[in-house]
Design a protein around this motif. Structure first.
Motif, PDB file in Angstrom:
ATOM      1  N   MET A 143       0.816  -1.180   0.000  1.00 51.03           N
ATOM      2  CA  MET A 143       0.000   0.000   0.000  1.00 51.03           C
ATOM      3  C   MET A 143       0.870   1.258   0.000  1.00 51.03           C
ATOM      4  SD  MET A 143      -3.327   0.476   0.525  1.00 51.03           S
ATOM      5  CE  MET A 143      -4.457   1.571   1.177  1.00 51.03           C
ATOM      6  N   ASN A 144       1.952   1.196   0.779  1.00 49.59           N
ATOM      7  CA  ASN A 144       2.879   2.299   0.864  1.00 49.59           C
ATOM      8  C   ASN A 144       3.541   2.551  -0.481  1.00 49.59           C
ATOM      9  OD1 ASN A 144       3.762   4.262   2.467  1.00 49.59           O
ATOM     10  ND2 ASN A 144       5.225   3.038   3.638  1.00 49.59           N
ATOM     11  N   GLU A 145       3.891   1.473  -1.167  1.00 53.04           N
ATOM     12  CA  GLU A 145       4.513   1.603  -2.477  1.00 53.04           C
ATOM     13  C   GLU A 145       3.541   2.229  -3.465  1.00 53.04           C
ATOM     14  OE1 GLU A 145       5.808  -2.214  -3.614  1.00 53.04           O
ATOM     15  OE2 GLU A 145       7.196  -2.408  -1.936  1.00 53.04           O
ATOM     16  N   MET A 146       2.286   1.885  -3.370  1.00 52.89           N
ATOM     17  CA  MET A 146       1.266   2.415  -4.253  1.00 52.89           C
ATOM     18  C   MET A 146       1.082   3.913  -4.003  1.00 52.89           C
ATOM     19  SD  MET A 146      -2.421   0.856  -4.664  1.00 52.89           S
ATOM     20  CE  MET A 146      -3.496   1.267  -5.945  1.00 52.89           C
ATOM     21  N   ALA A 147       1.109   4.338  -2.753  1.00 48.11           N
ATOM     22  CA  ALA A 147       0.976   5.751  -2.408  1.00 48.11           C
ATOM     23  C   ALA A 147       2.191   6.534  -2.909  1.00 48.11           C
ATOM     24  CB  ALA A 147       0.826   5.914  -0.910  1.00 48.11           C
ATOM     25  N   ASN A 148       3.373   5.925  -2.781  1.00 52.29           N
ATOM     26  CA  ASN A 148       4.582   6.583  -3.285  1.00 52.29           C
ATOM     27  C   ASN A 148       4.523   6.728  -4.802  1.00 52.29           C
ATOM     28  OD1 ASN A 148       5.746   6.989  -0.823  1.00 52.29           O
ATOM     29  ND2 ASN A 148       6.955   5.083  -0.864  1.00 52.29           N
ATOM     30  N   GLY A 149       4.002   5.738  -5.510  1.00 54.70           N
ATOM     31  CA  GLY A 149       3.886   5.780  -6.966  1.00 54.70           C
ATOM     32  C   GLY A 149       2.900   6.858  -7.406  1.00 54.70           C
ATOM     33  N   VAL A 150       1.789   6.967  -6.684  1.00 49.82           N
ATOM     34  CA  VAL A 150       0.793   7.981  -7.017  1.00 49.82           C
ATOM     35  C   VAL A 150       1.355   9.369  -6.748  1.00 49.82           C
ATOM     36  CG1 VAL A 150      -1.476   8.890  -6.371  1.00 49.82           C
ATOM     37  CG2 VAL A 150      -1.155   6.437  -6.651  1.00 49.82           C
ATOM     38  N   MET A 151       2.063   9.533  -5.646  1.00 48.54           N
ATOM     39  CA  MET A 151       2.667  10.820  -5.315  1.00 48.54           C
ATOM     40  C   MET A 151       3.720  11.199  -6.348  1.00 48.54           C
ATOM     41  SD  MET A 151       1.326  12.235  -2.834  1.00 48.54           S
ATOM     42  CE  MET A 151       1.869  12.932  -1.335  1.00 48.54           C
ATOM     43  N   GLY A 152       4.470  10.236  -6.823  1.00 50.97           N
ATOM     44  CA  GLY A 152       5.489  10.496  -7.850  1.00 50.97           C
ATOM     45  C   GLY A 152       4.845  10.942  -9.152  1.00 50.97           C
ATOM     46  N   ILE A 153       3.763  10.290  -9.535  1.00 52.70           N
ATOM     47  CA  ILE A 153       3.052  10.652 -10.760  1.00 52.70           C
ATOM     48  C   ILE A 153       2.423  12.038 -10.605  1.00 52.70           C
ATOM     49  CG2 ILE A 153       1.096  10.072 -12.220  1.00 52.70           C
ATOM     50  CD1 ILE A 153       1.729   7.119 -11.687  1.00 52.70           C
ATOM     51  N   ALA A 154       1.860  12.311  -9.434  1.00 55.96           N
ATOM     52  CA  ALA A 154       1.235  13.609  -9.191  1.00 55.96           C
ATOM     53  C   ALA A 154       2.279  14.722  -9.218  1.00 55.96           C
ATOM     54  CB  ALA A 154       0.501  13.599  -7.862  1.00 55.96           C
ATOM     55  N   SER A 155       3.431  14.483  -8.630  1.00 55.30           N
ATOM     56  CA  SER A 155       4.471  15.511  -8.623  1.00 55.30           C
ATOM     57  C   SER A 155       5.022  15.719 -10.029  1.00 55.30           C
ATOM     58  CB  SER A 155       5.593  15.157  -7.651  1.00 55.30           C
ATOM     59  OG  SER A 155       6.268  13.990  -8.072  1.00 55.30           O
ATOM     60  N   MET A 156       5.117  14.654 -10.815  1.00 56.85           N
ATOM     61  CA  MET A 156       5.562  14.775 -12.209  1.00 56.85           C
ATOM     62  C   MET A 156       4.529  15.560 -13.016  1.00 56.85           C
ATOM     63  SD  MET A 156       8.479  13.391 -12.833  1.00 56.85           S
ATOM     64  CE  MET A 156       8.826  12.298 -14.165  1.00 56.85           C
ATOM     65  N   GLY A 157       3.257  15.296 -12.774  1.00 56.89           N
ATOM     66  CA  GLY A 157       2.188  16.031 -13.456  1.00 56.89           C
ATOM     67  C   GLY A 157       2.202  17.505 -13.092  1.00 56.89           C
ATOM     68  N   PHE A 158       2.433  17.783 -11.798  1.00 55.76           N
ATOM     69  CA  PHE A 158       2.493  19.167 -11.333  1.00 55.76           C
ATOM     70  C   PHE A 158       3.666  19.909 -11.975  1.00 55.76           C
ATOM     71  CE2 PHE A 158       3.825  22.351  -8.157  1.00 55.76           C
ATOM     72  CZ  PHE A 158       2.687  23.139  -8.158  1.00 55.76           C
ATOM     73  N   ILE A 159       4.805  19.234 -12.046  1.00 56.24           N
ATOM     74  CA  ILE A 159       5.988  19.832 -12.680  1.00 56.24           C
ATOM     75  C   ILE A 159       5.732  20.057 -14.163  1.00 56.24           C
ATOM     76  CG2 ILE A 159       8.394  19.397 -13.316  1.00 56.24           C
ATOM     77  CD1 ILE A 159       8.725  18.025 -10.580  1.00 56.24           C
ATOM     78  N   ALA A 160       5.101  19.106 -14.817  1.00 51.68           N
ATOM     79  CA  ALA A 160       4.786  19.256 -16.243  1.00 51.68           C
ATOM     80  C   ALA A 160       3.826  20.427 -16.457  1.00 51.68           C
ATOM     81  CB  ALA A 160       4.190  17.966 -16.788  1.00 51.68           C
ATOM     82  N   ALA A 161       2.838  20.558 -15.582  1.00 51.22           N
ATOM     83  CA  ALA A 161       1.900  21.676 -15.689  1.00 51.22           C
ATOM     84  C   ALA A 161       2.615  23.007 -15.496  1.00 51.22           C
ATOM     85  CB  ALA A 161       0.769  21.510 -14.676  1.00 51.22           C
ATOM     86  N   LEU A 162       3.533  23.069 -14.533  1.00 48.77           N
ATOM     87  CA  LEU A 162       4.305  24.290 -14.323  1.00 48.77           C
ATOM     88  C   LEU A 162       5.151  24.635 -15.545  1.00 48.77           C
ATOM     89  CD1 LEU A 162       5.534  24.087 -10.612  1.00 48.77           C
ATOM     90  CD2 LEU A 162       3.908  25.692 -11.606  1.00 48.77           C
ATOM     91  N   VAL A 163       5.749  23.625 -16.157  1.00 47.06           N
ATOM     92  CA  VAL A 163       6.556  23.851 -17.353  1.00 47.06           C
ATOM     93  C   VAL A 163       5.685  24.376 -18.490  1.00 47.06           C
ATOM     94  CG1 VAL A 163       7.899  22.679 -19.152  1.00 47.06           C
ATOM     95  CG2 VAL A 163       8.374  22.215 -16.749  1.00 47.06           C
ATOM     96  N   ILE A 164       4.505  23.797 -18.666  1.00 46.67           N
ATOM     97  CA  ILE A 164       3.598  24.238 -19.730  1.00 46.67           C
ATOM     98  C   ILE A 164       3.146  25.683 -19.485  1.00 46.67           C
ATOM     99  CG2 ILE A 164       1.307  23.865 -20.719  1.00 46.67           C
ATOM    100  CD1 ILE A 164       1.847  20.846 -20.414  1.00 46.67           C
ATOM    101  N   VAL A 165       2.787  25.997 -18.250  1.00 44.06           N
ATOM    102  CA  VAL A 165       2.378  27.370 -17.920  1.00 44.06           C
ATOM    103  C   VAL A 165       3.542  28.338 -18.146  1.00 44.06           C
ATOM    104  CG1 VAL A 165       1.686  28.886 -16.008  1.00 44.06           C
ATOM    105  CG2 VAL A 165       0.531  26.702 -16.346  1.00 44.06           C
ATOM    106  N   GLY A 166       4.736  27.925 -17.770  1.00 43.02           N
ATOM    107  CA  GLY A 166       5.920  28.760 -17.988  1.00 43.02           C
ATOM    108  C   GLY A 166       6.183  29.001 -19.465  1.00 43.02           C
ATOM    109  N   LEU A 167       6.033  27.961 -20.283  1.00 40.22           N
ATOM    110  CA  LEU A 167       6.238  28.118 -21.727  1.00 40.22           C
ATOM    111  C   LEU A 167       5.187  29.042 -22.340  1.00 40.22           C
ATOM    112  CD1 LEU A 167       7.257  24.498 -22.803  1.00 40.22           C
ATOM    113  CD2 LEU A 167       8.688  26.545 -22.777  1.00 40.22           C
ATOM    114  N   ILE A 168       3.944  28.910 -21.888  1.00 38.90           N
ATOM    115  CA  ILE A 168       2.879  29.781 -22.402  1.00 38.90           C
ATOM    116  C   ILE A 168       3.161  31.234 -22.011  1.00 38.90           C
ATOM    117  CG2 ILE A 168       0.428  30.349 -22.163  1.00 38.90           C
ATOM    118  CD1 ILE A 168      -0.100  27.311 -22.003  1.00 38.90           C
ATOM    119  N   ALA A 169       3.572  31.459 -20.759  1.00 41.84           N
ATOM    120  CA  ALA A 169       3.907  32.815 -20.311  1.00 41.84           C
ATOM    121  C   ALA A 169       5.085  33.361 -21.111  1.00 41.84           C
ATOM    122  CB  ALA A 169       4.221  32.806 -18.824  1.00 41.84           C
TER     123      ALA A 169
END
Length: 90
Positions: free
Chosen positions: A1-27
């Motif tokens: 269960m812990n591994e699954m939570a770590n995997g979801v958190m990793g994907i969420a943080s990668m998504g957040f970083i990708a969103a920040l990069v996209i917003v930065g490129l648009i700006a």
């Protein structure tokens, strides 16, 4: 269960970083576009200023020629009124 939570958190943080990069490129795109447009407007205004300077110089020359020809015509009229020009020298 812990591994699954770590995997979801990793994907969420990668998504957040990708969103920040996209917003930065648009700006960056819109800031760069505004900068290019401003540079283009400055170039056009400088070209317009050069053309106005040329037109002012031409207008000044034209008015000087007109005022000079008016002075000449006034001098010619004065010469025509002068009767000594009609008497030949001996």
């Amino acid at each position: 269960m812990n591994e699954m939570a770590n995997g979801v958190m990793g994907i969420a943080s990668m998504g957040f970083i990708a969103a920040l990069v996209i917003v930065g490129l648009i700006a960056w795109f819109f800031i760069n576009r505004a900068s290019v447009r401003a540079s283009e407007q400055i170039r056009l205004l400088e070209a317009l200023l050069d053309e106005q300077k040329k037109q002012n110089a031409l207008l000044r020359r034209l008015t000087d020629n007109v005022s000079g020809s008016e002075k000449k015509s006034a001098a010619e009229q004065q010469d025509q009124k002068d009767f000594t020009r009609l008497i030949p020298e001996r």
